[in-house]
Scaffold this motif. Structure first.
Motif, PDB file in Angstrom:
ATOM      1  N   ILE A  17       0.881  -1.174   0.000  1.00  0.00           N
ATOM      2  CA  ILE A  17       0.000   0.000   0.000  1.00  0.00           C
ATOM      3  C   ILE A  17       0.915   1.220   0.000  1.00  0.00           C
ATOM      4  O   ILE A  17       1.486   1.593   1.019  1.00  0.00           O
ATOM      5  CB  ILE A  17      -0.934   0.007   1.229  1.00  0.00           C
ATOM      6  CG1 ILE A  17      -1.765  -1.276   1.257  1.00  0.00           C
ATOM      7  CG2 ILE A  17      -1.846   1.236   1.198  1.00  0.00           C
ATOM      8  CD1 ILE A  17      -2.614  -1.438   2.514  1.00  0.00           C
ATOM      9  N   TYR A  18       1.088   1.787  -1.178  1.00  0.00           N
ATOM     10  CA  TYR A  18       2.014   2.901  -1.312  1.00  0.00           C
ATOM     11  C   TYR A  18       1.495   4.149  -0.607  1.00  0.00           C
ATOM     12  O   TYR A  18       0.289   4.314  -0.407  1.00  0.00           O
ATOM     13  CB  TYR A  18       2.250   3.228  -2.790  1.00  0.00           C
ATOM     14  CG  TYR A  18       2.829   2.102  -3.597  1.00  0.00           C
ATOM     15  CD1 TYR A  18       4.013   1.487  -3.223  1.00  0.00           C
ATOM     16  CD2 TYR A  18       2.183   1.643  -4.750  1.00  0.00           C
ATOM     17  CE1 TYR A  18       4.551   0.452  -3.971  1.00  0.00           C
ATOM     18  CE2 TYR A  18       2.723   0.616  -5.511  1.00  0.00           C
ATOM     19  CZ  TYR A  18       3.899   0.025  -5.107  1.00  0.00           C
ATOM     20  OH  TYR A  18       4.430  -1.005  -5.849  1.00  0.00           O
ATOM     21  N   ASN A  19       2.432   5.011  -0.271  1.00  0.00           N
ATOM     22  CA  ASN A  19       2.086   6.293   0.341  1.00  0.00           C
ATOM     23  C   ASN A  19       1.121   7.046  -0.574  1.00  0.00           C
ATOM     24  O   ASN A  19       1.392   7.259  -1.747  1.00  0.00           O
ATOM     25  CB  ASN A  19       3.371   7.114   0.540  1.00  0.00           C
ATOM     26  CG  ASN A  19       3.161   8.274   1.486  1.00  0.00           C
ATOM     27  OD1 ASN A  19       2.153   8.963   1.397  1.00  0.00           O
ATOM     28  ND2 ASN A  19       4.102   8.487   2.381  1.00  0.00           N
ATOM     29  N   GLY A  20      -0.048   7.411  -0.029  1.00  0.00           N
ATOM     30  CA  GLY A  20      -1.023   8.168  -0.801  1.00  0.00           C
ATOM     31  C   GLY A  20      -2.008   7.314  -1.563  1.00  0.00           C
ATOM     32  O   GLY A  20      -2.851   7.842  -2.286  1.00  0.00           O
ATOM     33  N   THR A  21      -1.917   5.962  -1.432  1.00  0.00           N
ATOM     34  CA  THR A  21      -2.875   5.084  -2.098  1.00  0.00           C
ATOM     35  C   THR A  21      -3.675   4.322  -1.055  1.00  0.00           C
ATOM     36  O   THR A  21      -3.325   4.288   0.120  1.00  0.00           O
ATOM     37  CB  THR A  21      -2.183   4.079  -3.035  1.00  0.00           C
ATOM     38  OG1 THR A  21      -1.380   3.187  -2.246  1.00  0.00           O
ATOM     39  CG2 THR A  21      -1.308   4.779  -4.052  1.00  0.00           C
ATOM     40  N   THR A  24      -7.572  -0.737  -1.594  1.00  0.00           N
ATOM     41  CA  THR A  24      -8.247  -1.137  -2.830  1.00  0.00           C
ATOM     42  C   THR A  24      -7.384  -0.828  -4.043  1.00  0.00           C
ATOM     43  O   THR A  24      -7.258  -1.647  -4.971  1.00  0.00           O
ATOM     44  CB  THR A  24      -9.603  -0.430  -2.959  1.00  0.00           C
ATOM     45  OG1 THR A  24     -10.426  -0.828  -1.860  1.00  0.00           O
ATOM     46  CG2 THR A  24     -10.294  -0.797  -4.264  1.00  0.00           C
ATOM     47  N   GLU A  25      -6.757   0.328  -4.052  1.00  0.00           N
ATOM     48  CA  GLU A  25      -5.883   0.697  -5.164  1.00  0.00           C
ATOM     49  C   GLU A  25      -4.680  -0.230  -5.254  1.00  0.00           C
ATOM     50  O   GLU A  25      -4.214  -0.560  -6.351  1.00  0.00           O
ATOM     51  CB  GLU A  25      -5.430   2.153  -5.017  1.00  0.00           C
ATOM     52  CG  GLU A  25      -6.538   3.158  -5.306  1.00  0.00           C
ATOM     53  CD  GLU A  25      -6.169   4.580  -4.893  1.00  0.00           C
ATOM     54  OE1 GLU A  25      -6.720   5.518  -5.496  1.00  0.00           O
ATOM     55  OE2 GLU A  25      -5.331   4.752  -3.974  1.00  0.00           O
ATOM     56  N   SER A  26      -4.175  -0.679  -4.105  1.00  0.00           N
ATOM     57  CA  SER A  26      -3.028  -1.590  -4.127  1.00  0.00           C
ATOM     58  C   SER A  26      -3.411  -2.908  -4.795  1.00  0.00           C
ATOM     59  O   SER A  26      -2.604  -3.508  -5.517  1.00  0.00           O
ATOM     60  CB  SER A  26      -2.492  -1.833  -2.713  1.00  0.00           C
ATOM     61  OG  SER A  26      -3.360  -2.656  -1.959  1.00  0.00           O
ATOM     62  N   LEU A  27      -4.633  -3.367  -4.572  1.00  0.00           N
ATOM     63  CA  LEU A  27      -5.097  -4.596  -5.221  1.00  0.00           C
ATOM     64  C   LEU A  27      -5.303  -4.384  -6.719  1.00  0.00           C
ATOM     65  O   LEU A  27      -5.020  -5.267  -7.534  1.00  0.00           O
ATOM     66  CB  LEU A  27      -6.388  -5.073  -4.555  1.00  0.00           C
ATOM     67  CG  LEU A  27      -6.220  -5.573  -3.115  1.00  0.00           C
ATOM     68  CD1 LEU A  27      -7.574  -5.710  -2.428  1.00  0.00           C
ATOM     69  CD2 LEU A  27      -5.467  -6.900  -3.079  1.00  0.00           C
ATOM     70  N   GLN A  28      -5.779  -3.215  -7.091  1.00  0.00           N
ATOM     71  CA  GLN A  28      -5.916  -2.892  -8.516  1.00  0.00           C
ATOM     72  C   GLN A  28      -4.539  -2.827  -9.186  1.00  0.00           C
ATOM     73  O   GLN A  28      -4.363  -3.291 -10.315  1.00  0.00           O
ATOM     74  CB  GLN A  28      -6.661  -1.561  -8.677  1.00  0.00           C
ATOM     75  CG  GLN A  28      -8.122  -1.634  -8.242  1.00  0.00           C
ATOM     76  CD  GLN A  28      -8.772  -0.258  -8.118  1.00  0.00           C
ATOM     77  OE1 GLN A  28      -8.089   0.767  -8.079  1.00  0.00           O
ATOM     78  NE2 GLN A  28     -10.096  -0.243  -8.040  1.00  0.00           N
ATOM     79  N   ASN A 322       6.333   2.797  -6.153  1.00  0.00           N
ATOM     80  CA  ASN A 322       5.045   3.174  -6.744  1.00  0.00           C
ATOM     81  C   ASN A 322       4.821   2.332  -8.000  1.00  0.00           C
ATOM     82  O   ASN A 322       5.742   1.663  -8.495  1.00  0.00           O
ATOM     83  CB  ASN A 322       4.983   4.679  -7.066  1.00  0.00           C
ATOM     84  CG  ASN A 322       6.184   5.158  -7.864  1.00  0.00           C
ATOM     85  OD1 ASN A 322       6.519   4.586  -8.899  1.00  0.00           O
ATOM     86  ND2 ASN A 322       6.840   6.197  -7.376  1.00  0.00           N
ATOM     87  N   GLN A 323       3.599   2.380  -8.494  1.00  0.00           N
ATOM     88  CA  GLN A 323       3.227   1.544  -9.634  1.00  0.00           C
ATOM     89  C   GLN A 323       3.987   1.924 -10.898  1.00  0.00           C
ATOM     90  O   GLN A 323       4.408   1.058 -11.674  1.00  0.00           O
ATOM     91  CB  GLN A 323       1.712   1.649  -9.856  1.00  0.00           C
ATOM     92  CG  GLN A 323       1.155   0.736 -10.923  1.00  0.00           C
ATOM     93  CD  GLN A 323       1.031  -0.718 -10.485  1.00  0.00           C
ATOM     94  OE1 GLN A 323       1.605  -1.127  -9.475  1.00  0.00           O
ATOM     95  NE2 GLN A 323       0.270  -1.498 -11.228  1.00  0.00           N
ATOM     96  N   GLU A 324       4.177   3.200 -11.108  1.00  0.00           N
ATOM     97  CA  GLU A 324       4.851   3.658 -12.326  1.00  0.00           C
ATOM     98  C   GLU A 324       6.289   3.145 -12.397  1.00  0.00           C
ATOM     99  O   GLU A 324       6.726   2.626 -13.427  1.00  0.00           O
ATOM    100  CB  GLU A 324       4.842   5.192 -12.380  1.00  0.00           C
ATOM    101  CG  GLU A 324       5.524   5.755 -13.623  1.00  0.00           C
ATOM    102  CD  GLU A 324       5.582   7.282 -13.609  1.00  0.00           C
ATOM    103  OE1 GLU A 324       6.139   7.842 -14.566  1.00  0.00           O
ATOM    104  OE2 GLU A 324       5.071   7.896 -12.644  1.00  0.00           O
ATOM    105  N   SER A 325       7.035   3.265 -11.297  1.00  0.00           N
ATOM    106  CA  SER A 325       8.443   2.853 -11.322  1.00  0.00           C
ATOM    107  C   SER A 325       8.579   1.346 -11.436  1.00  0.00           C
ATOM    108  O   SER A 325       9.506   0.845 -12.084  1.00  0.00           O
ATOM    109  CB  SER A 325       9.174   3.360 -10.071  1.00  0.00           C
ATOM    110  OG  SER A 325       8.640   2.789  -8.891  1.00  0.00           O
ATOM    111  N   ARG A 326       7.670   0.597 -10.839  1.00  0.00           N
ATOM    112  CA  ARG A 326       7.822  -0.859 -10.937  1.00  0.00           C
ATOM    113  C   ARG A 326       7.434  -1.373 -12.318  1.00  0.00           C
ATOM    114  O   ARG A 326       8.062  -2.296 -12.826  1.00  0.00           O
ATOM    115  CB  ARG A 326       7.070  -1.572  -9.817  1.00  0.00           C
ATOM    116  CG  ARG A 326       5.578  -1.716  -9.925  1.00  0.00           C
ATOM    117  CD  ARG A 326       5.140  -2.730  -8.867  1.00  0.00           C
ATOM    118  NE  ARG A 326       3.691  -2.875  -8.789  1.00  0.00           N
ATOM    119  CZ  ARG A 326       3.113  -3.930  -8.221  1.00  0.00           C
ATOM    120  NH1 ARG A 326       3.843  -4.890  -7.700  1.00  0.00           N
ATOM    121  NH2 ARG A 326       1.805  -4.003  -8.171  1.00  0.00           N
TER     122      ARG A 326
END
Length: 343
Positions: A17-21, A24-28, A322-326
Motif C-alpha cells: 500500500i504505497y504512500n497516498g494510495t 483497494t488501489e493496491s489490489l488494482q 510506486n506503480q509507475e516505477s515498478r
C-alpha cells in the motif's frame, strides 16, 4: 541449469500500500501488474503471507493466486509462501488442490517454516496460545504431503480422510528458506528450493549450491529446481535507480533498527530523510539485500548471481515505491534479459 541467456524472471508480490494510495488501489495495482508480467514474459507471480501490517494487503496468497490466475492465461501463480505454522495442512491441501484443478499446470505452492508475523497475531491466527509453543513443522509438512499423495499409513488417524480430487491435482511445490533449515527439508522431501537472499544474502550462494549438489530425485521432481529471490530495483540510469530505491533502503534500515508498521515513503521523502547513526549503520549492512542500478548493470549482476548460485530463475522481491516505477523497471529488465521479445 540453463545458460545465462536463458535466465528466467519471476515476481514476488507484497501488494504494498504505497504512500497516498488505498488498500483497494493496491489490489488494482497488483491486478494490472500480473497481467503486464505475463505479457512481458515473466515466468511466475507469487504472493507473500504477512499479517498485522498496515502497508501490505498480501495476507492470503491462495486467494490472491486465484484472482491472479483468473485475470491471466499462462503465467504461473502461487505462494511465496504459505506460512505453514499458521495453517491446517488439510486446509492448505484443499485450497491448492482447488487452484490446481481450476488452473492445471499453472499453480505453485511455496512453503514457509515461519509464522511471518508477531506472537500475538500468530495466537489470533491459531486460536490457541498453547500452539504457539509447539514446533511441529516437520509433522505439518509430512501431513501436507501425505494429504496430497493420499498415502497415510492405515494406522494414521487421518488415513480415513478422503479429500476430493486426485493425485494429479498437485501444484509444483517448493520449500522457502533463508537458512539451512529450509534447505534440509527441500532435500529430504525432494522439493524445489527458493532461497530468500534479501533476508540472508551471505548464505544464498552456498545454500543454493548445496541444494544442487545434494538433490535426489523424488516423486515431485526428477531434477533439482531452485530460485534465488532478492530485491531488484532498476531504471534507465543508475542515478534514477538509486533515487527510486531510496524508500526501500530507508524502510529496511528502519526495520533493522526495530521500527514496525512503517508507511512506504515516497522517493522524495526518502531522499530528504536524515539517517540516524543507527539507521546509517543498518543501511550499510543491508547493501547486499539489494540489486540496484541501471538496467544493464542489474542484468549483468543477476547473470553473475545466477551463475554463482547455480539457479536459472531469479525471483524479484518487489519493493518499488510506486506503480509507475515498478512497471518501468520490470519491463526494462525483461527486455534486457530477453524474456520480453519484440514488444
Amino acid at each position: 541449469m540453463s545458460t545465462a541467456n536463458e535466465l528466467r524472471l519471476s515476481i514476488l508480490e507484497f501488494v504494498h500500500i504505497y504512500n497516498g494510495t488505498t488498500a483497494t488501489e493496491s489490489l488494482q495495482n497488483m491486478t494490472e501488474m500480473v497481467q503486464l508480467a505475463e505479457q512481458w514474459g515473466f515466468n511466475r507471480y507469487w504472493f507473500t503471507e504477512h499479517h498485522n501490517t498496515t502497508t501490505s494487503m498480501s495476507t492470503s496468497p491462495d486467494l490472491l493466486s486465484l484472482h491472479a490466475a483468473a485475470h491471466t492465461r499462462t503465467i504461473r501463480v502461487g505462494s511465496g509462501g504459505v506460512m505453514l505454522p499458521n495453517h491446517s495442512p488439510l486446509k492448505v491441501m484443499e485450497n491448492f488442490t482447488l487452484l490446481e484443478g481450476l488452473y492445471p499446470g499453472r499453480v505453485d505452492l511455496g512453503i514457509g517454516r515461519a509464522s511471518g508475523t508477531d506472537g500475538r497475531t500468530m495466537w489470533a491466527l491459531l486460536r490457541s496460545q498453547a500452539l504457539m509453543e509447539v514446533n511441529d513443522f516437520p509433522e505439518q509438512l509430512d501431513t501436507l504431503l501425505s494429504f496430497f499423495a493420499r498415502n497415510f499409513k492405515e494406522n494414521h488417524p487421518f488415513s480415513h480422510i478422503h479429500p476430493p480430487g486426485d493425485r494429479s491435482m498437485v501444484p509444483d511445490m517448493f520449500m522457502l528458506g533463508s537458512s539451512e533449515g529450509g534447505l534440509q527439508f527441500a532435500l529430504e522431501k525432494g522439493l524445489g528450493f527458493v532461497f530468500a537472499a534479501h533476508l540472508a544474502p551471505q548464505r544464498a550462494i552456498p545454500m543454493l549450491k548445496a541444494y544442487r549438489s545434494n538433490f535426489k530425485p523424488s516423486s515431485y521432481l526428477a531434477e533439482p529446481q531452485s530460485m534465488l529471490a532478492t530485491i531488484v530495483i532498476t531504471a534507465e540510469t543508475a542515478e534514477e535507480a538509486k533515487y527510486i530505491a531510496g524508500p526501500a533502503e530507508l524502510m529496511w534500515a528502519q526495520m533493522s533498527t526495530g521500527t514496525i508498521n512503517l508507511t512506504f515513503p515516497t522517493p522524495e521523502e526518502a531522499k530528504n530523510h536524515r539517517y540516524t547513526p543507527h539507521e546509517e549503520l543498518a543501511r550499510e549492512r543491508n547493501k547486499d539485500r539489494f540489486v540496484i542500478g541501471s538496467v544493464g548493470q542489474v542484468a549483468e549482476q543477476l547473470r553473475q548471481i545466477a551463475k554463482a548460485s547455480l539457479v536459472d530463475e531469479i525471483m524479484i522481491a518487489d519493493f518499488y515505491p510506486n506503480q509507475e516505477s515498478r512497471k518501468k523497471g520490470h519491463k526494462l529488465l525483461a527486455k534486457e534479459l530477453g524474456v520480453l521479445q519484440g514488444k
